[in-house]
Design a protein around this motif. Sequence first.
Motif, mmCIF file in Angstrom:
data_model
loop_
_atom_site.group_PDB
_atom_site.id
_atom_site.type_symbol
_atom_site.label_atom_id
_atom_site.label_comp_id
_atom_site.label_asym_id
_atom_site.label_seq_id
_atom_site.Cartn_x
_atom_site.Cartn_y
_atom_site.Cartn_z
ATOM 1 N N GLY A 708 -19.066 -6.837 -70.698
ATOM 2 C CA GLY A 708 -19.782 -5.737 -70.022
ATOM 3 C C GLY A 708 -20.708 -6.181 -68.911
ATOM 4 N N GLY A 709 -20.713 -7.495 -68.581
ATOM 5 C CA GLY A 709 -21.537 -7.964 -67.459
ATOM 6 C C GLY A 709 -23.010 -8.109 -67.808
ATOM 7 N N LEU A 710 -23.821 -8.322 -66.773
ATOM 8 C CA LEU A 710 -25.259 -8.555 -66.957
ATOM 9 C C LEU A 710 -25.978 -7.245 -67.308
ATOM 10 C CD1 LEU A 710 -27.734 -10.545 -66.500
ATOM 11 C CD2 LEU A 710 -27.768 -9.722 -64.150
ATOM 12 N N HIS A 711 -26.881 -7.317 -68.282
ATOM 13 C CA HIS A 711 -27.680 -6.145 -68.655
ATOM 14 C C HIS A 711 -29.129 -6.391 -68.246
ATOM 15 C CE1 HIS A 711 -28.925 -2.577 -70.774
ATOM 16 N NE2 HIS A 711 -29.750 -3.255 -71.537
ATOM 17 N N VAL A 712 -29.696 -5.454 -67.488
ATOM 18 C CA VAL A 712 -31.081 -5.595 -67.032
ATOM 19 C C VAL A 712 -31.984 -4.721 -67.886
ATOM 20 C CG1 VAL A 712 -32.661 -4.993 -65.168
ATOM 21 C CG2 VAL A 712 -30.596 -6.269 -64.658
ATOM 22 N N VAL A 713 -33.070 -5.305 -68.387
ATOM 23 C CA VAL A 713 -34.053 -4.546 -69.174
ATOM 24 C C VAL A 713 -35.368 -4.516 -68.396
ATOM 25 C CG1 VAL A 713 -35.391 -4.495 -71.307
ATOM 26 C CG2 VAL A 713 -33.011 -5.240 -71.367
ATOM 27 N N GLY A 714 -35.827 -3.313 -68.043
ATOM 28 C CA GLY A 714 -37.135 -3.179 -67.387
ATOM 29 C C GLY A 714 -38.167 -2.836 -68.435
ATOM 30 N N THR A 715 -39.360 -3.449 -68.367
ATOM 31 C CA THR A 715 -40.349 -3.199 -69.433
ATOM 32 C C THR A 715 -41.523 -2.354 -68.951
ATOM 33 O OG1 THR A 715 -41.443 -5.265 -68.887
ATOM 34 C CG2 THR A 715 -39.789 -5.334 -70.626
ATOM 35 N N GLU A 716 -41.509 -1.968 -67.675
ATOM 36 C CA GLU A 716 -42.596 -1.138 -67.156
ATOM 37 C C GLU A 716 -42.142 -0.637 -65.789
ATOM 38 O OE1 GLU A 716 -47.239 -1.870 -66.098
ATOM 39 O OE2 GLU A 716 -46.515 -2.913 -67.862
ATOM 40 N N ARG A 717 -42.536 0.579 -65.439
ATOM 41 C CA ARG A 717 -42.250 1.044 -64.080
ATOM 42 C C ARG A 717 -43.208 0.345 -63.129
ATOM 43 N NH1 ARG A 717 -40.289 6.505 -63.218
ATOM 44 N NH2 ARG A 717 -38.613 6.841 -64.705
ATOM 45 N N HIS A 718 -42.710 -0.028 -61.949
ATOM 46 C CA HIS A 718 -43.586 -0.673 -60.964
ATOM 47 C C HIS A 718 -44.315 0.382 -60.129
ATOM 48 C CE1 HIS A 718 -41.224 -4.196 -62.005
ATOM 49 N NE2 HIS A 718 -42.182 -4.913 -61.460
ATOM 50 N N GLU A 719 -45.111 -0.111 -59.205
ATOM 51 C CA GLU A 719 -45.861 0.819 -58.357
ATOM 52 C C GLU A 719 -44.923 1.626 -57.480
ATOM 53 O OE1 GLU A 719 -48.372 -1.704 -56.165
ATOM 54 O OE2 GLU A 719 -49.808 -1.970 -57.781
ATOM 55 N N SER A 720 -43.712 1.122 -57.277
ATOM 56 C CA SER A 720 -42.809 1.856 -56.411
ATOM 57 C C SER A 720 -41.410 1.820 -56.989
ATOM 58 C CB SER A 720 -42.879 1.247 -55.013
ATOM 59 O OG SER A 720 -41.623 0.855 -54.582
ATOM 60 N N ARG A 721 -40.675 2.930 -56.793
ATOM 61 C CA ARG A 721 -39.299 3.007 -57.296
ATOM 62 C C ARG A 721 -38.441 1.906 -56.687
ATOM 63 N NH1 ARG A 721 -38.288 8.803 -55.172
ATOM 64 N NH2 ARG A 721 -39.713 7.939 -53.658
ATOM 65 N N ARG A 722 -38.853 1.499 -55.488
ATOM 66 C CA ARG A 722 -38.105 0.469 -54.763
ATOM 67 C C ARG A 722 -38.026 -0.825 -55.547
ATOM 68 N NH1 ARG A 722 -40.202 -2.729 -51.491
ATOM 69 N NH2 ARG A 722 -42.181 -1.665 -51.597
ATOM 70 N N VAL A 723 -39.148 -1.228 -56.161
ATOM 71 C CA VAL A 723 -39.159 -2.498 -56.904
ATOM 72 C C VAL A 723 -38.318 -2.351 -58.172
ATOM 73 C CG1 VAL A 723 -40.626 -4.308 -57.855
ATOM 74 C CG2 VAL A 723 -41.460 -2.961 -55.956
ATOM 75 N N ASP A 724 -38.350 -1.155 -58.778
ATOM 76 C CA ASP A 724 -37.477 -0.913 -59.940
ATOM 77 C C ASP A 724 -36.014 -1.039 -59.535
ATOM 78 O OD1 ASP A 724 -39.757 -0.365 -61.335
ATOM 79 O OD2 ASP A 724 -39.583 1.807 -61.211
ATOM 80 N N ASN A 725 -35.686 -0.474 -58.366
ATOM 81 C CA ASN A 725 -34.298 -0.547 -57.892
ATOM 82 C C ASN A 725 -33.878 -1.983 -57.598
ATOM 83 O OD1 ASN A 725 -34.116 2.180 -58.068
ATOM 84 N ND2 ASN A 725 -34.483 2.572 -55.908
ATOM 85 N N GLN A 726 -34.847 -2.810 -57.137
ATOM 86 C CA GLN A 726 -34.519 -4.216 -56.870
ATOM 87 C C GLN A 726 -34.132 -4.917 -58.162
ATOM 88 O OE1 GLN A 726 -38.038 -5.674 -54.969
ATOM 89 N NE2 GLN A 726 -37.329 -5.177 -52.937
ATOM 90 N N LEU A 727 -34.870 -4.606 -59.231
ATOM 91 C CA LEU A 727 -34.568 -5.225 -60.522
ATOM 92 C C LEU A 727 -33.190 -4.768 -61.002
ATOM 93 C CD1 LEU A 727 -35.544 -6.976 -62.875
ATOM 94 C CD2 LEU A 727 -36.628 -4.971 -63.848
#
Length: 1036
Positions: A708-727
Amino acid sequence: MAVTHLCESPLVKHHHPCVSLSPLCSSKLSHTLLDLKKSHLGTSSLGGKTFQMPKTSRMASRRRQRTQAVASLGGLLGGIFKGTDTGESTRQQYASTVSVINGLEAQMSALSDSELREKTRLFQERAKQGESLDSLLPEAFAVIREASKRVLGLRPFDVQLIGGMVLHKGEIAEMRTGEGKTLVAILPAYLNALIGKGVHVVTVNDYLARRDCEWVGQVPRFLGLKVGLIQQNMTSEQRRENYLCDITYVTNSELGFDYLRDNLATETECISSYVQSVEELVLRNFNYCVIDEVDSILIDEARTPLIISGPAEKPSDRYYKAAKIATVFEREIHYTVDEKQKTVLLTEQGYEDSEEILGVKDLYDPREQWASYVLNAIKAKELFLRDVNYIIRGKEVLIVDEFTGRVMQGRRWSDGLHQAVEAKEGLPIQNETVTLASISYQNFFLQFPKLCGMTGTAATESTEFESIYKLKVTIVPTNKPMIRKDESDVVFRATTGKWRAVVVEISRMHKTGRPVLVGTTSVEQSDSLSEQLQEVGIPHEVLNAKPENVEREAEIVAQSGRLGAVTIATNMAGRGTDIILGGNAEFMARLKLREMLMPRVVKLTEGGYVSVKKLPPKKTWKVNENLFPCKLSNEKTKLAEEAVKLAVDTWGQRSLTELEAEERLSYSCEKAPAQDPVIAKLRSAFLEIVREYKVYTEEERKKVVSAGGLHVVGTERHESRRVDNQLRGRTGRQGDPGSSRFFLSLEDNIFRIFGGDRIQGLMRAFRVEDLPIESKMLTKALDEAQRKVENYFFDIRKQLFEFDEVLNSQRDRVYTERRRALESDNLQSLIIEYAELTMDDILEANIGSDASKESWDLEKLIKKLQQYCYLLNDLTPDLLRSNCLSYEDLQDYLRRRGREAYLQKRDIIESKAPGLTKDAERFLVLSNIDRLWKEHLQALKFVQQAVGLRGYAQRDPLIEYKLEGYNLFLEMMAQIRRNVIYSIYQFQPVLVKKDQDQRENKSSTDVVTNGRGNNNPDPVNAIESSSAAATPQSSA
């Protein structure tokens, strides 16, 4: 849920162009909207832009019958879906040019290497004769594509050509992670370098600049252009040489600081060489700039201006006293903290206790200024946390960049804050500083006539790019369709529940063999998660700002795609090395060769790095054995050892610096043609190792893809949606499978600070800690909080920009004047202008243009003029009355006398020491500009702080700042010319009767003492006191 949420969103009401949808969400939406279309709108098309309908003929026939209502709804939906479909419209826009380039491919392939190189010369000739770069573009791109195939073994895809054209137009290209942005940059860089004015390719750190220059920089090099690189520890000569290349790779901060340094001659430099000359400037005029990770540089970094500062004396024991007070004070009793504004306020109790402890009557007494020490100490205690905002290495406090998670070497917080943190940690306190020169990234990059950039995430910030930089964001389509799944967020009430769920998610994925990348927002979080994973026995790597991890940054990232790999990283933005599923065989082969080669060729003493990085890893270069997919076979090991032995014999045992050795190794591991036998031998060994490793990594890749490929886990929203999208964008590159999921809690900083009453109410309503909460209302509230944060920081950046705009126009004037003094062979016209304007100032201050002739106090005027210039000793009231009938006559007469006095003085100096006048004038102009500009910056800083309070009086702080700043500026410009002309009138070269050299040296020394001693003479002060402010004419 997704539909409701989107349609209620305030973004849609404004037809916002920046809503980007996940593929999962957009597919649901498209079905819903198609049903809506069938039920309400018959079968007509929704605006023609949004959906690609198969039955084009039917669409065409119905298009004329479209009603106004349908068209307007189409416009609305076009606004919603701009994030998903724009790439396709870009593809169509550039399709014709792409087909022309593709048509030239066979012709270019037939050329020999030298014929291909000759093309560059022909292009340069055509550009010189006035042919536009746009007309050269198809051929130039075809040449670059062919050269890239030969040198790098990479053929730029059509979408990469489109990216190159977008950049050439001076726009921002949004290209997904893994779409080869690095290679795209050389297309417009090569084209724009043909006119010979230089191109800057700007990256976020030294490592990326060096990697890009050594790797893709080979293509323009192969085609006969010079490619330069700027690194942190280079000398001025090396910098100048590299900036003069056709294409220069440089980091944003190095470029900005070089610009400021070019416009700053410190007085010590002036004394040693007694003047700064044009030859010492390192930068040439700006032409074209390509910014990699443009959102990181122009948005994230735009909140902090670039500042060059010099030391200023401040007693350090006060910081320790204030730190002790801060430790005993209690929050809400002695002070309150506003985490949103990052400020603290003392309560009445706090004031009284501080004054009592310090034994002062008033905390805000300007002579003592205890208030700033105490407030900074409390800020250091409450808002600046160890291992989040900074780390300690040795006896230094090093700032951690909140956006990239990297240590910001050599940067310090201003206004005594850094010292307060040092005192809090009980470290030795370094001196405070004063600003010598500063500029914001916004105004700095706006100086380029043509600016462009590329990033994986710009669409959400397109309004800011348009309003501040006038840059349009264009979304470039991906080469293969994107199949990443973005799962919906899981929200918990408390952080403990969230972290438990994160560990469960990681172990669930780890069991299936899928690689996992976990994004955290601070060093502290990554360390605590690491401990939790150790407890459950999951092997993992940690990448954060701690020095031992930074050393292995690229190594950790390159292997994050291995089967079952778990990587915890603070903020993945701009990490540079791609995550390749199954592992990066080439990178592993390079590391293998590096660990064999480096210990034998690198000098052991590496003085420059001792204080910055730990020594032991520098000596061993040993890599964890588990990193390699297999043990190297004896045959390949022997081959590598032979290559290393040849390198040691040729280059010498331990004779290179680490940087030189790294460069040679990098070159050995690339695909460019290698003439050097040692490099060629190392390369053949490298390629053999790659071949052996590839067998294993390809096998592993298949397993990872099927899992299933790489799985990304985010543990907090950043100050901007942009940084979340980068992750999120780290997974699903180039058509790979992948997924992402964010785990949030209502106690996360962003929601606690910006969430408002609604989220606080929800927190009270939900009692269960470790059960996830799913609610539309909650998701909406969280999105709203994140949007609030984005707008809040946009306002901060906009305010910084508006205030800096005022300073920017003044900076331009001062730097232009300074550059004029530097570059001019003869400053006579400038000094004559100074002399005439200063005469006007003296006349205005002592008589005034509106005074009648009878009331002229000529005695006072003549006394002032003679005090200013002893060459005007023949002036008498009668002489002035007989020559001047009106104020204008008097003005013209004094201007002529001032001019003549200067020319007379010039002749006197030249007769004693030929050629000295020119040097003396340049020195006096530069030193006065530098000294007074530095004082002006300090004054403006105080004005900016002061005008903030005028908002309470219903006056716009920005307008107030502009007015006061303008008056201060006029006063400074007048002060510069008065000081310069006074020093020249009073200048007396002293000659010692010895040989010629000593005589010149002595006279030059006297330039310094005379210039310095009279920098602020009494007559000038007298003028100042009698004239409230210089008139606008006198400084224009």
